[in-house]
Design a protein around this motif. Structure first.
Motif, short mmCIF file in Angstrom:
data_model
loop_
_atom_site.label_atom_id
_atom_site.label_comp_id
_atom_site.label_asym_id
_atom_site.label_seq_id
_atom_site.Cartn_x
_atom_site.Cartn_y
_atom_site.Cartn_z
N TYR A 93 0.80 -1.02 0.09
CA TYR A 93 -0.02 0.16 -0.03
C TYR A 93 0.98 1.27 -0.02
O TYR A 93 1.76 1.26 1.06
N LEU A 94 0.86 1.90 -1.16
CA LEU A 94 1.40 3.32 -1.15
C LEU A 94 0.36 4.53 -1.03
O LEU A 94 -0.36 4.70 -2.31
N GLU A 95 0.02 5.01 -0.20
CA GLU A 95 -1.12 5.73 -0.04
C GLU A 95 -0.58 7.32 0.31
O GLU A 95 -0.17 7.75 1.50
N LEU A 96 -0.77 8.24 -0.87
CA LEU A 96 -0.21 9.49 -0.98
C LEU A 96 -1.32 10.57 -1.31
O LEU A 96 -0.67 11.73 -1.74
N PHE A 97 -2.41 10.13 -1.05
CA PHE A 97 -3.55 11.18 -1.69
C PHE A 97 -3.57 12.48 -0.98
O PHE A 97 -3.23 12.42 0.23
N ASN A 98 -3.74 13.42 -1.93
CA ASN A 98 -3.86 14.75 -1.14
C ASN A 98 -2.66 15.35 -0.49
O ASN A 98 -2.56 15.48 0.49
N ASN A 99 -1.81 15.33 -1.36
CA ASN A 99 -0.55 16.29 -0.94
C ASN A 99 -0.09 17.11 -2.14
O ASN A 99 -0.91 17.23 -3.05
N ASN A 100 1.28 17.62 -1.91
CA ASN A 100 1.56 18.40 -3.01
C ASN A 100 2.90 17.65 -3.78
O ASN A 100 4.03 18.18 -3.88
N ILE A 101 2.69 16.36 -4.01
CA ILE A 101 3.63 15.43 -4.67
C ILE A 101 3.98 16.16 -6.21
O ILE A 101 2.80 15.95 -6.99
N THR A 102 5.08 16.40 -6.57
CA THR A 102 5.32 16.85 -7.70
C THR A 102 6.33 16.00 -8.73
O THR A 102 6.70 14.92 -8.28
N LEU A 120 -2.43 7.87 -5.60
CA LEU A 120 -1.82 9.25 -5.70
C LEU A 120 -2.61 10.43 -6.26
O LEU A 120 -2.41 11.43 -6.78
N TYR A 121 -3.93 10.04 -5.66
CA TYR A 121 -4.95 11.02 -6.17
C TYR A 121 -4.57 12.32 -5.55
O TYR A 121 -4.10 12.54 -4.49
N LEU A 122 -4.99 13.57 -6.24
CA LEU A 122 -5.07 14.99 -5.89
C LEU A 122 -3.65 15.25 -5.33
O LEU A 122 -3.23 15.67 -4.10
N ASN A 123 -2.86 15.44 -6.34
CA ASN A 123 -1.39 16.00 -6.28
C ASN A 123 -1.00 16.79 -7.38
O ASN A 123 -1.70 17.19 -8.06
N LYS A 124 0.32 16.86 -7.59
CA LYS A 124 0.55 18.03 -8.61
C LYS A 124 1.72 16.90 -9.43
O LYS A 124 2.58 17.44 -10.13
N LEU A 125 1.46 15.91 -9.85
CA LEU A 125 2.14 14.97 -10.74
C LEU A 125 1.98 15.28 -12.19
O LEU A 125 0.80 15.61 -12.68
N SER A 126 3.14 15.53 -12.78
CA SER A 126 3.19 15.69 -14.34
C SER A 126 3.95 14.55 -14.95
O SER A 126 4.38 13.63 -14.24
N GLY A 127 3.83 14.90 -16.33
CA GLY A 127 4.65 13.62 -17.25
C GLY A 127 3.77 12.56 -17.53
O GLY A 127 2.47 12.64 -17.30
N ASN A 128 4.50 11.33 -18.07
CA ASN A 128 3.62 10.29 -18.60
C ASN A 128 3.51 9.33 -17.50
O ASN A 128 4.12 9.19 -16.57
N ILE A 129 2.46 8.58 -17.54
CA ILE A 129 2.29 7.18 -16.69
C ILE A 129 3.21 6.48 -17.23
O ILE A 129 3.03 6.04 -18.47
N PRO A 130 4.30 5.84 -16.54
CA PRO A 130 5.36 4.97 -17.05
C PRO A 130 4.64 3.75 -17.33
O PRO A 130 3.84 3.13 -16.64
N ALA A 131 5.09 2.95 -18.40
CA ALA A 131 4.86 1.96 -19.10
C ALA A 131 4.89 0.80 -17.83
O ALA A 131 4.24 -0.38 -17.95
N SER A 132 5.89 0.98 -17.09
CA SER A 132 6.15 -0.19 -15.97
C SER A 132 5.36 -0.35 -14.95
O SER A 132 5.21 -1.59 -14.49
#
Ligand SMILES: *[C@@H]1O[C@H](CO)[C@@H](O)[C@H](O)[C@H]1NC(C)=O
Ligand SMILES: *[C@@H]1O[C@H](CO)[C@@H](O)[C@H](O)[C@H]1NC(C)=O
Ligand SMILES: *[C@@H]1O[C@H](CO)[C@@H](O)[C@H](O)[C@H]1NC(C)=O
Ligand SMILES: *[C@@H]1O[C@H](CO)[C@@H](O)[C@H](O)[C@H]1NC(C)=O
Ligand SMILES: *[C@@H]1O[C@H](CO)[C@@H](O)[C@H](O)[C@H]1NC(C)=O
Length: 201
Positions: A93-102, A120-132
């Motif tokens: 479980y990697l639970e990081l919803f609602n932060n400012n992850i960039t 990773l809901y509700l953060n500021k991630l950008s770029g592609n979703i990695p194929a991995s």
């Protein structure tokens, strides 16, 4: 006598190797802590001098002192995910919803093959979703919604829905392109892919 001393030295060095190996997970989490800003002091208990990270708040280990959960939703954290997190082999479980992850999602997250939930809901991630991420065969729950992700949904993730355990995948409110399958019947559950309403047609 000399040989007994030698055996002792070998034994001690073996122990040292084992403990260094065991704390690679603590080292990775601590490196991540160092890359984050933590205005609420949520990560204060993350002491890298301890033998493992199992007593740190928001970290849960299994019986073998290996990390299985990181629970840091609503923690006010700001900063990137780092590739080192890929060493957490037993993480479920990697639970990081609602932060400012960039920044972008490191491809190494795809090494976490025991993950059941990646939130990773509700953060500021950008770029592609990695194929991995298509390697995450145990994944049941994936929330990437409300970020700033671009590109298309990797086919590997669609495969996980069709043939694997992935039951909920929410990618809404990003800038993703691609096909929408609102509901699919799978072996395990009715899978919902919630697609980006702003996706280019
Ligand atoms: C993100 O950062 C901004 C600016 O520092 C802050 O106002 C906001 O509360 C943060 N959001 C979260 C979810 O922590
Ligand atoms: C971890 O993931 C990266 C990127 O996907 C890959 O290049 C690397 O070989 C992986 N490492 C291991 C030990 O599986
Ligand atoms: C999303 O990313 C684009 C391009 O990188 C940027 O121009 C835009 O401001 C970002 N939007 C949000 C909501 O962060
Ligand atoms: C789904 O998860 C179960 C364990 O919950 C596992 O045994 C199985 O291999 C997974 N399915 C796939 C396709 O990986
Ligand atoms: C997308 O964002 C809107 C506006 O913030 C919100 O009302 C909606 O619930 C979001 N959708 C999902 C699936 O997160």
């Amino acid at each position: 006598m000399a040989s007994r001393a030698l055996v002792y030295i070998l034994f001690v060095s073996a122990l040292t190797v084992v403990s260094v190996h065991c704390n690679s997970e603590g080292d990775a989490l601590h490196a991540w802590r160092n890359s984050l800003s933590d205005p609420k002091g949520i990560l204060q208990s993350w002491d890298p001098t301890l033998i493992n990270p199992c007593t740190w708040f928001h970290v849960t280990c299994n019986g073998k002192n290996s990390v299985v959960r990181v629970d840091l939703g609503n923690a006010g954290l700001q900063g990137p995910l780092i590739p080192e997190l890929g060493v957490l082999r037993n993480l479920q479980y990697l639970e990081l919803f609602n932060n400012n992850i960039t920044g972008s999602i490191p491809a190494e997250i795809g090494n976490l093959t025991n993950l059941i939930s990646l939130d990773l809901y509700l953060n500021k991630l950008s770029g592609n979703i990695p194929a991995s991420l298509g390697n995450l065969k145990s994944l049941v729950f994936l929330r990437l919604n409300n970020n700033n992700l671009t590109g298309s949904i990797p086919t590997g993730l669609i495969q996980l829905i069709l043939y694997g355990n992935l039951s909920i995948m929410n990618v809404a409110n990003n800038s993703l392109a691609g096909t929408v399958h609102p509901k699919k019947q799978t072996r395990y559950a009715v899978t919902t892919i919630i697609q980006d309403p702003r996706a280019p047609k």
